[in-house]
Write an enzyme that holds these catalytic residues in place. Sequence first.
Site, PDB file in Angstrom:
ATOM      1  CB  SER A 144      -0.892  -0.007   1.248  1.00  0.00           C
ATOM      2  OG  SER A 144      -1.531   1.248   1.438  1.00  0.00           O
ATOM      3  CE1 TYR A 157      -4.627  -2.102   4.722  1.00  0.00           C
ATOM      4  CE2 TYR A 157      -3.430  -0.097   4.185  1.00  0.00           C
ATOM      5  CZ  TYR A 157      -4.134  -1.224   3.783  1.00  0.00           C
ATOM      6  OH  TYR A 157      -4.331  -1.468   2.442  1.00  0.00           O
TER       7      TYR A 157
END
Length: 273
Positions: A144, A157
């Site tokens: 990401s 995350y």
Amino acid sequence: MSGRMDFAGRTAVITGAASGIGAGLAGALSARGCHLALADINMAGLEAVRKSLPGEGRITLHAIDVSQPDAIAAFAKAVRDEHGGAHLLFNNAGVAVGGMFEEIAPEDFEWLFAINFWGVVRMTRAFLPLLREADAAHITNISSIFGVIAPAGQTAYSASKFGVRGFSDALRHELAGSPVGVTTVHPGGVATQIANSARVPAGASGEEIAARREQANRLLTMPPPQAAEIILKAVEKRKPRVLVGRDAKLAALFERLSPGGYWSLINRRAERI
């Protein structure tokens, strides 16, 4: 490992294939003549994806929870039995947990890591023997932009996606000279359901949850098929890393210019928009 990666006639394994980037990859690879082993916990979603695929390659669907080691081992065996092997592995399955670190329950943090990080590691371990048997093979791990920058409210995350980045980079170096390449993918705001399906702190009100999801979804704008095309062009060229979207490229530039102060730069730019 050298040369371009040819997709036609190859078998691609995709996790998180029932929606978002995974479904986009399935469509783009099917159009390129790939056989597909599609995995997700959502079998109804996989069935819908299969009906939409444009190609005529062999397609198998697998109800897999990538947080479960035994399920991953069985998946690798099923792919060998049903496809005879694998050439492309796309570790795409991922989840999110919203909230500040002190708000997140320890079990939610661990649940996220079991999927986002350990799922990638265990899938790679299970499928690498199959990939090594191929004349040319490739592993694509979806990190990401939050594996490059680390915003407040994204401790779980970001930690998992930085882990995917480090694992992938080290693995690429270990596999140098072999037929197996590795690409690390850092998407920016792709229009997936990850924000809507994210776990939230137990004490958060309905209004807080709705506001957080609305804020997150405003940033998720790139259509998944567009993201898939960018990713596959990078894999075809055996690129080590790809930033998906102008937002991801800008964020990575800010981090490179100011590793300790990029968050202030990003916030100042956001205030001007």
